[in-house]
Each structure stands twice: as structure tokens, then as C-alpha cells.
Write an enzyme that holds these catalytic residues in place. Structure first.
Site, PDB file in Angstrom:
ATOM      1  N   ASP A 156       3.192  -0.639  12.832  1.00 42.28           N
ATOM      2  CA  ASP A 156       2.083   0.247  13.202  1.00 42.28           C
ATOM      3  C   ASP A 156       2.669   1.544  13.755  1.00 42.28           C
ATOM      4  OD1 ASP A 156      -0.786   0.472  13.401  1.00 42.28           O
ATOM      5  OD2 ASP A 156      -0.487   0.599  15.558  1.00 42.28           O
ATOM      6  N   PRO A 157       2.392   2.682  13.115  1.00 41.01           N
ATOM      7  CA  PRO A 157       3.015   3.925  13.589  1.00 41.01           C
ATOM      8  C   PRO A 157       2.532   4.333  14.978  1.00 41.01           C
ATOM      9  CG  PRO A 157       1.495   4.354  11.774  1.00 41.01           C
ATOM     10  CD  PRO A 157       1.525   2.877  11.947  1.00 41.01           C
ATOM     11  N   GLY A 181       3.095   1.510  -3.087  1.00 39.18           N
ATOM     12  CA  GLY A 181       2.217   1.693  -4.254  1.00 39.18           C
ATOM     13  C   GLY A 181       1.766   3.144  -4.352  1.00 39.18           C
ATOM     14  N   TYR A 190       0.840  -1.203   0.000  1.00 35.40           N
ATOM     15  CA  TYR A 190       0.000   0.000   0.000  1.00 35.40           C
ATOM     16  C   TYR A 190       0.876   1.255   0.000  1.00 35.40           C
ATOM     17  CZ  TYR A 190      -3.722   3.213   1.559  1.00 35.40           C
ATOM     18  OH  TYR A 190      -4.621   4.250   1.673  1.00 35.40           O
ATOM     19  N   ARG A 218       0.650   9.851  14.466  1.00 35.29           N
ATOM     20  CA  ARG A 218       0.339  10.264  13.103  1.00 35.29           C
ATOM     21  C   ARG A 218      -0.502  11.512  13.215  1.00 35.29           C
ATOM     22  NH1 ARG A 218      -0.508   6.714   9.300  1.00 35.29           N
ATOM     23  NH2 ARG A 218       1.547   5.967   8.967  1.00 35.29           N
ATOM     24  N   PHE A 269     -14.114  -0.083  16.859  1.00 37.29           N
ATOM     25  CA  PHE A 269     -14.557   0.257  18.214  1.00 37.29           C
ATOM     26  C   PHE A 269     -16.073   0.448  18.257  1.00 37.29           C
ATOM     27  CE2 PHE A 269     -10.335   2.322  19.901  1.00 37.29           C
ATOM     28  CZ  PHE A 269      -9.712   1.096  19.775  1.00 37.29           C
ATOM     29  N   SER A 290     -14.294   2.242  13.099  1.00 35.04           N
ATOM     30  CA  SER A 290     -15.387   1.301  12.829  1.00 35.04           C
ATOM     31  C   SER A 290     -15.305   0.105  13.772  1.00 35.04           C
ATOM     32  CB  SER A 290     -15.363   0.848  11.366  1.00 35.04           C
ATOM     33  OG  SER A 290     -14.061   0.522  10.971  1.00 35.04           O
TER      34      SER A 290
HETATM   35  N1  NAD Z   1     -10.404   6.518   4.463  1.00 29.15           N
HETATM   36  C1  NAD Z   1      -9.223   6.958   4.813  1.00 29.15           C
HETATM   37  O1  NAD Z   1      -9.013   7.273   5.996  1.00 29.15           O
HETATM   38  C2  NAD Z   1      -8.123   7.128   3.801  1.00 29.15           C
HETATM   39  C3  NAD Z   1      -6.878   7.600   4.241  1.00 29.15           C
HETATM   40  C4  NAD Z   1      -5.857   7.749   3.320  1.00 29.15           C
HETATM   41  C5  NAD Z   1      -6.072   7.498   1.984  1.00 29.15           C
HETATM   42  N2  NAD Z   1      -7.285   7.046   1.571  1.00 29.15           N
HETATM   43  C6  NAD Z   1      -7.437   6.756   0.137  1.00 29.15           C
HETATM   44  O2  NAD Z   1      -8.698   7.178  -0.330  1.00 29.15           O
HETATM   45  C7  NAD Z   1      -9.181   6.272  -1.309  1.00 29.15           C
HETATM   46  C8  NAD Z   1     -10.562   5.786  -0.923  1.00 29.15           C
HETATM   47  O3  NAD Z   1     -10.484   5.127   0.345  1.00 29.15           O
HETATM   48  P1  NAD Z   1     -11.781   4.590   1.111  1.00 29.15           P
HETATM   49  O4  NAD Z   1     -11.536   4.772   2.559  1.00 29.15           O
HETATM   50  O5  NAD Z   1     -12.992   5.164   0.499  1.00 29.15           O
HETATM   51  O6  NAD Z   1     -11.652   3.023   0.825  1.00 29.15           O
HETATM   52  P2  NAD Z   1     -12.704   2.034   0.174  1.00 29.15           P
HETATM   53  O7  NAD Z   1     -12.074   0.675   0.220  1.00 29.15           O
HETATM   54  O8  NAD Z   1     -14.038   2.194   0.801  1.00 29.15           O
HETATM   55  O9  NAD Z   1     -12.789   2.540  -1.327  1.00 29.15           O
HETATM   56  C9  NAD Z   1     -11.932   2.129  -2.339  1.00 29.15           C
HETATM   57  C10 NAD Z   1     -12.790   1.828  -3.560  1.00 29.15           C
HETATM   58  O10 NAD Z   1     -11.922   1.445  -4.637  1.00 29.15           O
HETATM   59  C11 NAD Z   1     -12.486   0.292  -5.267  1.00 29.15           C
HETATM   60  N3  NAD Z   1     -11.378  -0.429  -5.902  1.00 29.15           N
HETATM   61  C12 NAD Z   1     -10.366  -1.107  -5.320  1.00 29.15           C
HETATM   62  N4  NAD Z   1      -9.552  -1.621  -6.245  1.00 29.15           N
HETATM   63  C13 NAD Z   1     -10.065  -1.262  -7.450  1.00 29.15           C
HETATM   64  C14 NAD Z   1      -9.674  -1.497  -8.793  1.00 29.15           C
HETATM   65  N5  NAD Z   1      -8.574  -2.209  -9.091  1.00 29.15           N
HETATM   66  N6  NAD Z   1     -10.438  -0.985  -9.790  1.00 29.15           N
HETATM   67  C15 NAD Z   1     -11.563  -0.272  -9.501  1.00 29.15           C
HETATM   68  N7  NAD Z   1     -11.978  -0.026  -8.258  1.00 29.15           N
HETATM   69  C16 NAD Z   1     -11.233  -0.500  -7.245  1.00 29.15           C
HETATM   70  C17 NAD Z   1     -13.151  -0.465  -4.143  1.00 29.15           C
HETATM   71  O11 NAD Z   1     -14.112  -1.400  -4.585  1.00 29.15           O
HETATM   72  C18 NAD Z   1     -13.755   0.674  -3.329  1.00 29.15           C
HETATM   73  O12 NAD Z   1     -15.026   1.028  -3.791  1.00 29.15           O
HETATM   74  C19 NAD Z   1      -8.155   5.141  -1.418  1.00 29.15           C
HETATM   75  O13 NAD Z   1      -7.323   5.400  -2.522  1.00 29.15           O
HETATM   76  C20 NAD Z   1      -7.379   5.264  -0.135  1.00 29.15           C
HETATM   77  O14 NAD Z   1      -6.055   4.813  -0.284  1.00 29.15           O
HETATM   78  C21 NAD Z   1      -8.312   6.843   2.454  1.00 29.15           C
END
Ligand code: NAD
Length: 317
Positions: A277-278, A152, A149, A281, A195, A193
Site C-alpha cells: 500500500d503506497p 497489466g 493490475y 500518492r 468511509f 466509498s
Molecule cells: N476510479 C479510479 O480512481 C481509477 C483510477 C485509476 C485508473 N482507473 C481506470 O479507469 C477504468 C475505469 O475504472 P472505474 O473506476 O470506472 O472501475 P469500474 O470497475 O467501475 O469499471 C470498470 C468496468 O469495466 C468492466 N469490465 C471489467 N472487465 C471487463 C472485460 N474483460 N470486458 C468488458 N468489460 C469489463 C466492468 O464491468 C466495469 O463496468 C479502469 O480501467 C481503471 O483501471 C480508475
């Protein structure tokens, strides 16, 4: 003739937690939204309320394969975000970040669209500097369980900036810190979620480590406001820009708040801390304040109350 105010916006990962809120917001702002998702972690339930809207379309598609559509703006959110999900198939996680970025950047280049990347505070790894500013390069393990992650997402940022330098693309990179709210996955192992679900079920609340590690928690509506403001900045502002809530709480404080707000009788139990695990943050959001006039408005108690309302409806008492 198209309405010039109404933009055609592609949201990858649009059926996920953040993506579904962004779809809703952009439709409310009067735009046409194309939600692209492979439904790995996203669900149709998250976007069900939008299905009847003629300005909303859904396409089942995996971003690791090229996509040919005509839009004005792209928000690239597709990627599983919680360790349980991104470690399920780590190779696919890296492919989603890297090939997904290449495909979306290629699309943006071809159709001259502005493109936004949902990057993450995980690019800072286990940071040695607190709070993290955007010019901190991070402290990341390239071979650990979280690397699929973290690395990537780092590579995706590199691609965004190379497309900017090489092809003059209009890019916007947001580094998102821990965000919570309705439509988070109930079983994804994320702390808020976890908790809430444990408290609502009256099960013990599990804290990994001694609970003194701190986290910042941003409510989803605040974050989405930040996304929209970033997308609207002039071409010469690319980010990366931190987005999160700088208020720091220990994991133990969070657990205690959730117990109080749910009026749960759950006890708090402690388990060993997983590797990488940090311990701390926290975002420095000075840049977002300065460039976007943005800062979070929803305090933790108010955000938790709304989130608990969502989970209460999902979990039979
Ligand atoms: N929620 C957070 O606290 C947080 C923090 C940092 C970064 N992000 C980033 O924000 C974005 C959304 O996160 P989220 O919390 O909504 O997660 P989430 O898992 O609910 O949403 C990710 C979505 O991407 C879709 N997906 C995954 N792989 C895919 C692929 N190969 N092709 C098409 N769709 C694909 C999943 O089905 C899902 O709907 C992510 O990129 C995540 O890294 C979220």
C-alpha cells in the site's frame, strides 16, 4: 449520410463508475455511444437513465475477445479498478488489461480510429519520487498481490506506444489518480466509498495504518472533462498524461471530513496496513495544465457532498 459532428464512440467498461459518466458526457455532447461491458463490476443501474436514448447502445462483451464494430473513437476503460475486484481473479485482470488492449488496438488499427487508454497512477507503484511526473518510471513490485493490475496496466501502455510506433496509431494515454463520485461501488474497499458507507451506517470508520498516508482525490466530473480534452488533442500528443487532483489529504483528514459532512456518530478505528500500500500518492499535473488547459475545479467538500447524496439514496438510514 452521417452528421460529421456526431462521432461514433466506443466506450469499453462503459457501465462502470467512470465509464457511465463518460457515456453521459459524450451523449450530451451530441455523439453516438456504444457501451461495451461484461458487467463484472459495472451494472445496468449505472446506465439505466441512458437506455431510452436512440444514440446509446449497450453490448455485453468481454474485451479479452476480439470485437468488430465501426466507430471513430475508442475509450478503453474496461478493467476492474479496486483491489477487491482485481484480486478476485488476478489472471483475468491481467488478461483484461493486456488482451483487452491488444483487441482494442487491433480494432483501432483496422478502422483507423483514435484510441484512449485509461491507465493508472498504479504504474508508478510505491513511488520514490513525489509528486509523480510522467517521466518517472515507477517502483513496482512485479510479483505482489497488486501486480496483476499494476503490471497489466504497464504492459497495456507498452502496447499502446508500440502500436503508435509500429502502426502510427493515434493514441491517448491518461494516467488516472484516485477518482471518486456518484456510482462508485459501495463495497469495493476504496477509501472514499468505504468511509462514506461506514459513516452513513454509523459503523466504525476503518483506517489502515496510522492514517498519515496521503492521497489525492479527483471528482469524477473533473476527470471526464480531462478525458474529453485529451481525446481532442492533435495526433502528435499521445501522453502519458497524469490526471488527478494534486490537493493532498491524509486518510485521517478524509475520514474526519466525511464524519462531519454526514453528521455521523461513527468512531475512527485503526487496522494494520496491507502489503504494497503506497504511503503517498500525488499527481504532478503540469503537463495536463500545459497541453490540455485542464485542472480540477471541484473541491473535496463539494465533491464529497455530492457523493454522500448518491450513497444516502442507496443506503437506507
Ligand atoms: N476510479 C479510479 O480512481 C481509477 C483510477 C485509476 C485508473 N482507473 C481506470 O479507469 C477504468 C475505469 O475504472 P472505474 O473506476 O470506472 O472501475 P469500474 O470497475 O467501475 O469499471 C470498470 C468496468 O469495466 C468492466 N469490465 C471489467 N472487465 C471487463 C472485460 N474483460 N470486458 C468488458 N468489460 C469489463 C466492468 O464491468 C466495469 O463496468 C479502469 O480501467 C481503471 O483501471 C480508475
Amino acid at each position: 449520410m452521417r452528421n460529421p459532428i456526431r462521432k461514433r464512440v466506443l466506450i469499453t467498461g462503459g457501465a462502470g463508475f467512470l465509464g457511465s459518466h463518460l457515456c453521459e458526457r459524450l451523449l450530451a455532447d451530441g455523439h453516438d455511444v456504444l457501451c461495451v461491458d461484461n458487467f463484472f463490476t459495472g451494472t445496468k443501474d449505472n446506465i439505466m437513465q441512458l437506455m431510452g436514448n436512440p444514440h446509446f447502445e449497450v453490448l455485453r462483451h468481454d474485451v479479452t475477445f476480439p470485437l468488430y464494430v465501426e466507430v471513430d473513437e475508442i475509450y478503453n476503460l474496461a478493467c476492474p479498478a479496486s483491489p477487491i475486484h482485481y484480486q478476485f481473479d488476478p489472471v483475468q485482470t491481467t488478461k483484461t488489461s493486456v488482451h483487452g488492449a491488444i483487441n482494442m488496438l487491433g480494432l483501432a488499427k483496422r478502422i483507423k480510429a483514435r484510441i484512449f487508454q485509461a491507465s493508472t497512477s498504479e504504474v508508478y507503484g510505491d513511488p520514490k519520487v513525489h509528486p509523480q511526473r510522467e517521466d518517472y518510471w515507477g517502483h513496482v513490485n512485479p510479483v505482489g498481490l497488486r501486480s496483476c493490475y499494476d503490471e497489466g496496466k504497464r504492459c497495456a501502455e507498452t502496447l499502446f506506444f508500440d502500436y503508435r510506433r509500429q502502426h502510427n496509431l493515434s493514441i491517448k494515454v491518461a494516467r488516472i489518480f484516485n477518482t471518486y463520485g456518484p456510482r462508485m461501488h459501495p463495497n469495493d474497499g476504496r477509501v472514499v466509498s468505504n468511509f462514506i458507507v461506514q459513516a452513513l451506517k454509523g459503523e466504525p470508520i476503518t483506517i489502515y495504518g496510522d492514517g498519515k498516508q496521503t492521497r489525492s482525490f479527483c471528482y469524477v466530473d473533473d476527470l471526464i472533462e480531462g478525458f474529453v480534452r485529451l481525446m481532442a488533442t492533435p495526433d502528435d500528443f499521445t501522453g502519458p498524461v497524469n490526471m488527478g487532483n494534486p490537493g493532498e489529504f491524509t486518510i485521517l483528514e478524509l475520514a474526519q471530513k466525511i464524519v462531519a459532512l454526514t453528521k455521523s456518530r461513527s468512531e475512527i478505528v485503526f487496522k494494520p496496513l496491507p502489503s504494497d500500500d503506497p504511503i503517498q500518492r500525488c499527481p504532478d499535473i503540469s503537463l495536463a495544465r500545459q497541453k490540455l488547459g485542464w485542472e480540477p475545479k471541484v473541491d473535496l467538500d463539494a465533491g464529497l457532498t455530492r457523493t454522500i447524496g448518491y450513497f444516502s439514496a442507496l443506503i437506507p438510514s
